[in-house]
Design an enzyme around this catalytic site. Structure first.
Site, PDB file in Angstrom:
ATOM      1  CD  GLU A  43      37.246 -39.300  60.117  1.00  0.00           C
ATOM      2  OE1 GLU A  43      38.248 -38.579  59.927  1.00  0.00           O
ATOM      3  OE2 GLU A  43      37.163 -40.481  59.759  1.00  0.00           O
ATOM      4  CG  ASP A  80      36.700 -41.711  56.174  1.00  0.00           C
ATOM      5  OD1 ASP A  80      36.643 -41.915  54.950  1.00  0.00           O
ATOM      6  OD2 ASP A  80      37.466 -42.337  56.944  1.00  0.00           O
ATOM      7  CB  THR A 138      35.948 -37.812  51.931  1.00  0.00           C
ATOM      8  OG1 THR A 138      36.686 -39.030  51.781  1.00  0.00           O
ATOM      9  CG2 THR A 138      36.124 -37.291  53.349  1.00  0.00           C
ATOM     10  CD  GLU A 166      33.740 -46.820  67.485  1.00  0.00           C
ATOM     11  OE1 GLU A 166      33.853 -45.926  66.629  1.00  0.00           O
ATOM     12  OE2 GLU A 166      34.063 -46.654  68.676  1.00  0.00           O
ATOM     13  CG  ASP A 193      40.621 -40.213  57.955  1.00  0.00           C
ATOM     14  OD1 ASP A 193      40.430 -39.317  58.799  1.00  0.00           O
ATOM     15  OD2 ASP A 193      39.898 -41.224  57.868  1.00  0.00           O
ATOM     16  NE  ARG A 217      44.508 -55.481  66.433  1.00  0.00           N
ATOM     17  CZ  ARG A 217      44.103 -54.324  65.925  1.00  0.00           C
ATOM     18  NH1 ARG A 217      43.768 -54.233  64.653  1.00  0.00           N
ATOM     19  NH2 ARG A 217      44.045 -53.247  66.682  1.00  0.00           N
ATOM     20  CD  GLN A 224      37.987 -49.848  56.865  1.00  0.00           C
ATOM     21  OE1 GLN A 224      36.795 -49.533  56.862  1.00  0.00           O
ATOM     22  NE2 GLN A 224      38.826 -49.430  57.786  1.00  0.00           N
ATOM     23  CE1 TYR A 239      43.556 -53.648  59.003  1.00  0.00           C
ATOM     24  CE2 TYR A 239      41.999 -55.234  58.125  1.00  0.00           C
ATOM     25  CZ  TYR A 239      42.787 -54.785  59.161  1.00  0.00           C
ATOM     26  OH  TYR A 239      42.820 -55.458  60.345  1.00  0.00           O
ATOM     27  CE  LYS A 296      38.462 -46.060  56.376  1.00  0.00           C
ATOM     28  NZ  LYS A 296      37.531 -45.232  57.170  1.00  0.00           N
ATOM     29  NE  ARG A 301      33.225 -49.031  59.093  1.00  0.00           N
ATOM     30  CZ  ARG A 301      34.073 -48.065  59.387  1.00  0.00           C
ATOM     31  NH1 ARG A 301      35.334 -48.117  58.952  1.00  0.00           N
ATOM     32  NH2 ARG A 301      33.679 -47.040  60.100  1.00  0.00           N
ATOM     33  CD  GLU A 350      35.799 -44.250  59.661  1.00  0.00           C
ATOM     34  OE1 GLU A 350      36.667 -43.415  59.316  1.00  0.00           O
ATOM     35  OE2 GLU A 350      36.067 -45.444  59.918  1.00  0.00           O
ATOM     36  CG  HIS A 365      37.271 -45.125  66.082  1.00  0.00           C
ATOM     37  ND1 HIS A 365      36.119 -45.685  65.558  1.00  0.00           N
ATOM     38  CD2 HIS A 365      38.209 -45.218  65.107  1.00  0.00           C
ATOM     39  CE1 HIS A 365      36.357 -46.092  64.316  1.00  0.00           C
ATOM     40  NE2 HIS A 365      37.619 -45.822  64.017  1.00  0.00           N
ATOM     41  CB  THR A 393      35.895 -42.650  63.785  1.00  0.00           C
ATOM     42  OG1 THR A 393      36.023 -43.162  62.477  1.00  0.00           O
ATOM     43  CG2 THR A 393      34.461 -42.794  64.275  1.00  0.00           C
TER      44      THR A 393
HETATM   45 MN    MN Z   1      38.217 -42.085  58.932  1.00  0.00          MN
END
Ligand code: MN
Length: 418
Positions: A201, A233, A257, A366, A126, A142, A240, A244, A253, A237, A199, A133, A352
């Site tokens: 995609e 996907d 899928t 988002e 992926d 961040r 993740q 991550y 994830k 969150r 997501e 995105h 995404t």
């Molecule tokens: Mn993805």
């Protein structure tokens, strides 16, 4: 936003003779006998039986449509893909041939068949190739730093996902459990994800393999990639966010899928090809799609796919695939540049798809600004997915003569944690 801006096109408009996506289905009287089908409107053509009846294919293509999956067709390579597609096209455009397959009962209503995962997924990768995105996510996670990481404009960022949990559209998605660290807490807790997301995609399906040690250049894209499909996907969150750093997505994830049941051959999408966005940073030669000769075979490797995301039947977003910064050809070149080989059935997803506008965002993270601004509709108020929610992605692309090429939908409903 709840209304589509234009009149809904019919299945016949979206899945006409210029489209002909491939899938695999079973019928209630033969649930153990998967067959290759080609979609025409809201019907499915038994492709193997039609090829036999009309004597459409000669050696070496003869067995490609009688297999129980698309694997042999994928492996057969681009010249065979073209021959098989051209032959099937005659079956649905020539009135006499169409009459014969109809009389033989080889055109079945889609509502009467069960769609299967159409090919054996080899490796699954992926990417993270929408600048919109990546910028939005960077700002959310961040807020004090640069939204894009220093590498973002130099290579298509990706990770290896879990091929064994790729499921066909319609498969229920059970809310995953996992570790998360609640806001302000010192220690993690375990439990069902409370921030389950989508997501939107596009997935690319590799047909022709490559040899270990050999890089596949961008202009090898059409020789190696058979087609594409919508892909969701699903992403936990909370899991993740905690797991991550520093190696990227893992259990947040890998639980599921979803892919569409229909793979649209690249050959059906020639009219949809488009130039990707302007390159704002110089690219290394293996990724430089602005170099002389890099676009000799067409406008570029972008695709003008108009995606619609529905939550419980209501439109919540319309992400434009044409806005993707990195193309599928660049992604393929990058994922093989170290000599990693391709296998038939490799699946790689775009990342995404988000556009620049507020209604063009391809995930709830988002759309709701990480849960701060819930979206509302007939479904009520949502930050992330609730049990029972159903998410459906559809898309269309420009086709020949002003027509449309529909992509098969990908849908899934959330079931409570086990
Ligand atoms: Mn993805």
């Amino acid at each position: 936003m709840s209304e589509a801006s234009t009149t809904e096109p019919t299945a016949d408009d979206l899945f006409g003779p210029d489209n002909l996506p491939y899938g695999v289905y079973t019928t209630p009287d033969a649930p153990e006998r998967p067959r290759i089908g080609v979609r025409l409107g809201d019907r499915v053509l038994d492709a193997g039986a039609a090829a036999g009846l009309l004597n459409l294919l000669e050696a070496p293509d003869a067995g490609l449509l009688t297999a129980p999956s698309l694997d042999p067709l994928l492996a057969a390579g681009r010249p065979a893909w073209s021959r098989v597609r051209a032959a099937l096209r005659t079956a649905v455009t020539d009135p006499d041939r169409l009459a014969r397959v109809t009389e033989a009962g080889l055109l079945l209503p889609l509502s009467g068949v069960t769609m299967r995962l159409p090919f054996t997924v080899a490796d699954y990768v992926d990417f993270y190739s929408s600048e919109h995105h990546a910028t939005n996510v960077g700002r959310l996670f961040r807020p004090d730093g640069e939204p894009l990481t220093p590498n973002w404009k130099h290579l298509p960022i990706g990770y290896h996902g879990r091929a064994g949990t790729v499921v066909v559209s319609g498969t229920p998605v059970v809310r995953p459990g996992g570790q998360r660290r609640p806001p302000g807490a010192e220690e993690p807790v375990f439990g069902p994800s409370t921030r389950l997301d989508i997501e939107a995609e596009v997935g690319f399906v590799v047909g022709t393999p490559s040899r270990l040690g050999e890089a596949v250049p961008m202009d090898g894209f059409r020789d190696h990639v058979f087609g594409l499909c919508l892909l969701n996907d699903w992403s936990a969150r909370d899991v993740q966010a905690w797991e991550y750093v520093p190696l990227g997505p893992f259990l947040g994830k890998s639980f599921a899928t979803s892919v569409a049941a229909w793979i649209t051959p690249l050959e059906a999408l020639e009219e949809a090809r488009t130039a990707p966005p302007e390159r704002t940073h110089p690219l290394l030669p293996y990724l430089d799609d602005t170099a002389p000769g890099a676009r000799d075979d067409g406008p570029g490797h972008g695709y003008d796919l108009r995606i619609t995301v529905r939550l419980n039947g209501e439109i919540i977003a319309e992400p434009p695939f044409s806005a993707m910064y990195w193309t599928a050809a660049q992604q393929l070149a990058h994922l093989t540049v170290n000599g990693a080989s391709l296998r038939t059935g490799d699946l790689y997803a775009s990342g995404t798809v988000s556009g620049p506008e507020p209604h063009q965002l391809g995930c709830l993270l988002e759309l709701t600004r990480n849960g701060r601004d819930p979206i509302t509709g007939g479904f009520g108020k949502r930050t992330f997915l609730e049990d029972g929610d159903e998410v459906t992605l559809t898309a269309w692309a420009p086709g020949p003569g002003g027509g449309r090429i529909g992509l098969g939908e990908v849908t899934g409903r959330i079931e409570p944690a086990g």
